[in-house]
Design a protein around this motif. Structure first.
Motif, PDB file in Angstrom:
ATOM      1  N   LYS A 151     -10.487  10.631  28.503  1.00 22.20           N
ATOM      2  CA  LYS A 151      -9.413   9.924  29.199  1.00 22.20           C
ATOM      3  C   LYS A 151      -9.690   9.866  30.694  1.00 22.20           C
ATOM      4  N   GLU A 156      -7.183   5.613  30.154  1.00 25.57           N
ATOM      5  CA  GLU A 156      -6.301   5.765  29.001  1.00 25.57           C
ATOM      6  C   GLU A 156      -6.592   4.741  27.913  1.00 25.57           C
ATOM      7  N   LYS A 157      -6.700   3.477  28.287  1.00 21.97           N
ATOM      8  CA  LYS A 157      -6.843   2.401  27.299  1.00 21.97           C
ATOM      9  C   LYS A 157      -8.145   2.518  26.523  1.00 21.97           C
ATOM     10  N   ASN A 160      -8.414   5.736  24.350  1.00 20.77           N
ATOM     11  CA  ASN A 160      -7.595   5.607  23.141  1.00 20.77           C
ATOM     12  C   ASN A 160      -8.280   4.730  22.095  1.00 20.77           C
ATOM     13  N   SER A 164      -9.416   6.110  18.423  1.00 19.59           N
ATOM     14  CA  SER A 164      -8.783   5.524  17.235  1.00 19.59           C
ATOM     15  C   SER A 164      -9.780   4.811  16.339  1.00 19.59           C
ATOM     16  N   GLU A 214      -4.280  13.131  18.408  1.00 20.63           N
ATOM     17  CA  GLU A 214      -5.133  12.737  19.530  1.00 20.63           C
ATOM     18  C   GLU A 214      -5.670  11.318  19.374  1.00 20.63           C
ATOM     19  N   GLY A 215      -5.351  10.682  18.248  1.00 22.11           N
ATOM     20  CA  GLY A 215      -5.774   9.294  18.049  1.00 22.11           C
ATOM     21  C   GLY A 215      -6.627   9.057  16.827  1.00 22.11           C
TER      22      GLY A 215
END
Length: 376
Positions: A151, A156-157, A160, A164, A214-215
């Protein structure tokens, strides 16, 4: 029995059917914000890429000496194998570099392709070889550290998105069941077998949930293999009963584990949004290979390539670094299912990885690992 006290430390694995070479085109990242589908691995010695080289543990929980690594790396890396392990092959199929161990990645600063947290001898229970391994809970904590660093590095984007889309492989539990038999622990007298299995699986499910928070969305979960039929267990039974064959009580525990775990995964799929999993029926796959080795291009599936004693089932591979100083080494490792007293050969690891990648419905369900890198 005392001579075997420290003998078993790791876990195991194997099997498959060698299928077509996978083809998957993934863009190489040209900068820090473009990335492949990353691969994160958690578990025991089946997946350990050398993390135990960096912790304060016994040499019996390490594989950083010859002949480990002889078939591919030529030098030992800390992998409990003559060559590559399953995460190495999955990374290759996905067009990723070798996924580094956590301590290697920390030193190199590279997390974008994934990290391997596995530790030889680790269990889902923190009591399993406590203080000598990186247990599953600690591995997940290390993963959270990595997520935090990503991060900070990617923002952030993009972090993530990386987390994911990543694939999370987990192979753990074997040491939790073998440990009490090897160390003369009374823990199985404290709990019923059902209660003990529930604790082991409960910790695995909790780890999955923490990674999910956490994703993480795509998981590859191993069943426990037929622990009672590995070379070490066969040698142990022969020493205790003077009879050949598999160690029955261990088989019963592993069968209980493998019946309960899939039900838990089905429940997770119902309750966790976007959660997907690939369950590998390792137990059946390994049993098939033991019963019919020639179908997999093997000549020997009960005796290890490297070791000593009955079935070469004593933890002596490596000689001077082991409890038993003398050992035998087979002429052609490609003929064998097991490299040492519990761990598969590189050949079997490749078979296993290929089986997982292509998603043979006899052993892998409901998704192939390949689909996790291509879709979703």
């Amino acid at each position: 029995m005392a001579s075997l006290y420290y003998s078993y430390v790791f876990s195991l694995a194997l099997l498959g059917s060698l299928l077509a070479s996978p083809v998957l085109c993934l863009a190489h990242h040209n900068n820090e914000k473009k990335h492949n589908v990353a691969l994160f691995a958690f578990g025991d010695s089946l997946f350990d890429p050398g993390n135990n080289n960096y912790i304060n543990t016994t040499t019996l929980l390490q594989a950083n000496f010859w002949p480990y690594g002889e078939s591919f790396f030529k030098d030992p890396t800390g992998r409990f194998c003559d060559g590559r392990i399953v995460p190495d092959f999955i990374a290759e199929f996905a067009k990723l570099p070798l996924i580094p161990g956590y301590f290697q990645a920390e030193q190199g600063g590279g997390f974008v392709n994934g990290v391997n947290f596995a530790s030889g001898g680790a269990g889902s229970l923190p009591e399993t070889y406590s203080g000598l391994v990186i247990d599953l809970k600690k591995q997940v904590q290390y993963f959270k550290n990595v997520a935090k660093q990503l991060k900070g590095k990617l923002g952030e984007k993009d972090s993530n998105k990386l987390l994911s889309s990543a694939v999370y492989m987990i192979c753990i539990g074997s040491n939790d069941y073998l440990g009490p038999f090897i160390t003369n622990s009374t823990i199985l007298n404290t709990y019923t077998h059902e209660e003990y299995v529930d604790m082991v699986i409960g910790n695995i499910i909790n780890a999955i949930k923490e990674i999910y928070m956490e994703g993480g969305r795509k998981f590859v979960i191993y069943s426990v293999s037929p622990l009672g039929c590995i070379p070490f267990s066969r040698a142990l039974k022969l020493q205790q009963t003077n009879r050949t064959g598999c160690f029955k009580e261990l088989q019963v525990l592993t069968e209980m584990h493998n019946k309960a775990l899939p039900r838990k995964l089905i429940n997770l799929e119902k309750t966790l949004q976007e959660f997907k999993y690939s369950y590998f029926d390792f137990f059946t796959a390994v049993n098939n290979a033991i019963d019919h080795p020639s179908r997999y291009g093997l000549k020997e599936a009960k005796t290890a390539c490297c070791g000593s004693g009955p079935y070469r089932g004593l933890p002596s591979c490596g000689g001077e670094r082991r409890q038993f100083k003398e050992y035998e080494l087979c002429k052609d490792v490609g003929d064998y299912l097991f490299f040492d007293f519990v761990h598969p050969t590189e050949k079997f690891n490749q078979l296993t990885a290929t089986l997982l990648w292509n998603g043979d419905p006899n052993f892998v369900r409901p998704y192939s690992v390949k689909s996790f890198f291509e879709h979703f």
